[in-house]
Design a protein around this motif. Structure first.
Motif, PDB file in Angstrom:
ATOM      1  N   PRO A 183       0.796  -1.238   0.000  1.00 53.29           N
ATOM      2  CA  PRO A 183       0.000   0.000   0.000  1.00 53.29           C
ATOM      3  C   PRO A 183       0.823   1.280   0.000  1.00 53.29           C
ATOM      4  O   PRO A 183       0.310   2.342  -0.375  1.00 53.29           O
ATOM      5  CB  PRO A 183      -0.838  -0.134   1.277  1.00 53.29           C
ATOM      6  CG  PRO A 183      -1.012  -1.605   1.451  1.00 53.29           C
ATOM      7  CD  PRO A 183       0.305  -2.192   1.024  1.00 53.29           C
ATOM      8  N   THR A 184       2.100   1.201   0.383  1.00 54.15           N
ATOM      9  CA  THR A 184       2.927   2.412   0.413  1.00 54.15           C
ATOM     10  C   THR A 184       4.133   2.339  -0.516  1.00 54.15           C
ATOM     11  O   THR A 184       4.959   3.242  -0.513  1.00 54.15           O
ATOM     12  CB  THR A 184       3.426   2.703   1.844  1.00 54.15           C
ATOM     13  OG1 THR A 184       4.163   1.573   2.337  1.00 54.15           O
ATOM     14  CG2 THR A 184       2.254   3.000   2.774  1.00 54.15           C
ATOM     15  N   GLU A 185       4.248   1.288  -1.332  1.00 57.52           N
ATOM     16  CA  GLU A 185       5.383   1.156  -2.264  1.00 57.52           C
ATOM     17  C   GLU A 185       4.878   1.133  -3.704  1.00 57.52           C
ATOM     18  O   GLU A 185       4.247   0.176  -4.138  1.00 57.52           O
ATOM     19  CB  GLU A 185       6.186  -0.113  -1.986  1.00 57.52           C
ATOM     20  CG  GLU A 185       7.404  -0.234  -2.904  1.00 57.52           C
ATOM     21  CD  GLU A 185       8.165  -1.540  -2.714  1.00 57.52           C
ATOM     22  OE1 GLU A 185       9.188  -1.717  -3.405  1.00 57.52           O
ATOM     23  OE2 GLU A 185       7.728  -2.378  -1.894  1.00 57.52           O
ATOM     24  N   VAL A 186       5.185   2.198  -4.428  1.00 57.60           N
ATOM     25  CA  VAL A 186       4.773   2.354  -5.818  1.00 57.60           C
ATOM     26  C   VAL A 186       5.989   2.144  -6.710  1.00 57.60           C
ATOM     27  O   VAL A 186       7.081   2.642  -6.416  1.00 57.60           O
ATOM     28  CB  VAL A 186       4.177   3.759  -6.061  1.00 57.60           C
ATOM     29  CG1 VAL A 186       3.812   3.946  -7.528  1.00 57.60           C
ATOM     30  CG2 VAL A 186       2.951   3.973  -5.168  1.00 57.60           C
ATOM     31  N   VAL A 187       5.808   1.407  -7.791  1.00 56.56           N
ATOM     32  CA  VAL A 187       6.909   1.130  -8.718  1.00 56.56           C
ATOM     33  C   VAL A 187       6.525   1.599 -10.118  1.00 56.56           C
ATOM     34  O   VAL A 187       5.504   1.164 -10.669  1.00 56.56           O
ATOM     35  CB  VAL A 187       7.263  -0.365  -8.751  1.00 56.56           C
ATOM     36  CG1 VAL A 187       8.466  -0.602  -9.671  1.00 56.56           C
ATOM     37  CG2 VAL A 187       7.552  -0.882  -7.354  1.00 56.56           C
ATOM     38  N   PHE A 188       7.327   2.492 -10.679  1.00 55.60           N
ATOM     39  CA  PHE A 188       7.177   2.940 -12.064  1.00 55.60           C
ATOM     40  C   PHE A 188       8.244   2.260 -12.911  1.00 55.60           C
ATOM     41  O   PHE A 188       9.376   2.050 -12.458  1.00 55.60           O
ATOM     42  CB  PHE A 188       7.363   4.455 -12.172  1.00 55.60           C
ATOM     43  CG  PHE A 188       6.255   5.268 -11.582  1.00 55.60           C
ATOM     44  CD1 PHE A 188       5.179   5.684 -12.359  1.00 55.60           C
ATOM     45  CD2 PHE A 188       6.297   5.647 -10.242  1.00 55.60           C
ATOM     46  CE1 PHE A 188       4.158   6.451 -11.808  1.00 55.60           C
ATOM     47  CE2 PHE A 188       5.278   6.418  -9.685  1.00 55.60           C
ATOM     48  CZ  PHE A 188       4.205   6.816 -10.469  1.00 55.60           C
ATOM     49  N   ALA A 189       7.894   1.948 -14.163  1.00 54.65           N
ATOM     50  CA  ALA A 189       8.858   1.342 -15.085  1.00 54.65           C
ATOM     51  C   ALA A 189       8.641   1.889 -16.485  1.00 54.65           C
ATOM     52  O   ALA A 189       7.502   2.152 -16.897  1.00 54.65           O
ATOM     53  CB  ALA A 189       8.717  -0.177 -15.095  1.00 54.65           C
ATOM     54  N   VAL A 190       9.736   2.050 -17.221  1.00 54.39           N
ATOM     55  CA  VAL A 190       9.667   2.428 -18.633  1.00 54.39           C
ATOM     56  C   VAL A 190      10.680   1.589 -19.392  1.00 54.39           C
ATOM     57  O   VAL A 190      11.777   1.311 -18.883  1.00 54.39           O
ATOM     58  CB  VAL A 190       9.929   3.937 -18.832  1.00 54.39           C
ATOM     59  CG1 VAL A 190      11.363   4.319 -18.489  1.00 54.39           C
ATOM     60  CG2 VAL A 190       9.582   4.377 -20.255  1.00 54.39           C
ATOM     61  N   SER A 191      10.311   1.142 -20.567  1.00 52.07           N
ATOM     62  CA  SER A 191      11.248   0.366 -21.378  1.00 52.07           C
ATOM     63  C   SER A 191      12.205   1.320 -22.085  1.00 52.07           C
ATOM     64  O   SER A 191      11.838   2.433 -22.456  1.00 52.07           O
ATOM     65  CB  SER A 191      10.495  -0.492 -22.395  1.00 52.07           C
ATOM     66  OG  SER A 191       9.820   0.306 -23.343  1.00 52.07           O
ATOM     67  N   GLU A 192      13.424   0.861 -22.274  1.00 55.29           N
ATOM     68  CA  GLU A 192      14.422   1.679 -22.958  1.00 55.29           C
ATOM     69  C   GLU A 192      14.578   1.258 -24.414  1.00 55.29           C
ATOM     70  O   GLU A 192      15.472   1.730 -25.113  1.00 55.29           O
ATOM     71  CB  GLU A 192      15.737   1.637 -22.188  1.00 55.29           C
ATOM     72  CG  GLU A 192      15.570   2.235 -20.794  1.00 55.29           C
ATOM     73  CD  GLU A 192      16.876   2.465 -20.063  1.00 55.29           C
ATOM     74  OE1 GLU A 192      17.940   2.078 -20.592  1.00 55.29           O
ATOM     75  OE2 GLU A 192      16.835   3.040 -18.972  1.00 55.29           O
ATOM     76  N   ALA A 193      13.677   0.383 -24.853  1.00 58.11           N
ATOM     77  CA  ALA A 193      13.575  -0.029 -26.258  1.00 58.11           C
ATOM     78  C   ALA A 193      12.138  -0.510 -26.463  1.00 58.11           C
ATOM     79  O   ALA A 193      11.439  -0.821 -25.494  1.00 58.11           O
ATOM     80  CB  ALA A 193      14.576  -1.138 -26.584  1.00 58.11           C
TER      81      ALA A 193
END
Length: 251
Positions: A183-193
């Motif tokens: 509930p308090t840990e958010v994870v963002f991700a983006v691909s580099e390809a």
């Protein structure tokens, strides 16, 4: 695992602060990952300058606005999918105010990935907890959010890949997404390809250990980390954003 970077160098922010950020590899592709601990870091959402009413449109504009108001930007990422008028296509809640209502319209081809069901909502609530929910589940919960964006499709639902995804799909794009591990840990991700939805969903499930994850956007997506710059789509692909997530240094 992501490495810990010290963000906010002396002279740039009132105090040095740490934000967990790093590059990881998954099935031959690299991804930029940012962990936001809501117990320590204030995650907010920004669309328009509150004084002028003009859209920020870019992370750089938001960063400059922050500096003008004594706020140092540590992290930023584009929010959910928007329409041809550069307005959020679905739910958009900023500091407790619902600017755009929940969108449960289905089957509109003009909505692109948004209509690849189920779509969903990433929300941060007034108690400081966050969640990723399908749009229908978010409505059923009936809870008011402090910050929220609606996008689609859902990448993971209760630990399972979206059934719409095809393993060998040739639809390859830079992609960004978000999950809530606790509930308090958010994870963002983006691909580099460029990657397909199936691979991107499995990144969240198999590498990041998420159970519910939401796709944010495609070829325009970038993450910004103070001191590290941008990751994701190349600059020439980026278009104006309607909503930007941000973490500013605390005074």
């Amino acid at each position: 695992m992501p490495v810990l970077l010290l963000l906010g160098a002396p002279g740039c922010a009132p105090t040095a602060q740490a934000l967990a950020s790093g590059e990881i590899a998954f099935e031959g592709q690299n991804y930029r990952i940012v962990h936001v601990d809501l117990r320590r870091e204030g995650l907010s959402l920004h669309w328009r300058d509150p004084q002028s009413g003009q859209p920020f449109s870019s992370i750089e504009t938001l960063r400059q606005w922050g500096e003008q108001h004594g706020r140092h930007l540590l992290f930023a990422a584009n929010a959910g999918i928007y329409d041809h008028k550069f307005a959020p296509l679905g739910l958009y809640v900023e500091n407790g105010k619902t600017v755009v209502p929940l969108n449960l319209a289905h089957g509109n081809p003009a909505s692109g990935n948004f209509s690849l069901l189920p779509n969903g909502v990433f929300a941060v609530y007034p108690d400081g907890h966050a969640a990723v929910r399908t749009s229908a589940a978010f409505k059923a919960d009936g809870k008011s959010a402090k910050w929220a964006t609606q996008s689609g499709p859902m990448l993971l639902i209760d630990g399972k890949l979206n059934e719409q995804f095809v393993d060998d799909s040739s639809s390859l794009k830079w992609r960004s997404g978000v999950c809530v591990k606790t509930p308090t840990e958010v994870v963002f991700a983006v691909s580099e390809a460029p990657v397909n939805f199936h691979t991107f969903g499995r990144l969240f499930r198999d590498k990041l250990g998420c159970r519910d994850a939401l796709y944010l956007d495609g070829s325009i997506s970038q993450l910004y980390v103070d001191g590290e710059g941008y990751a994701g789509a190349p600059a020439f692909m980026v278009k104006p954003y309607a909503g930007i997530f941000a973490v500013f240094a605390k005074p």
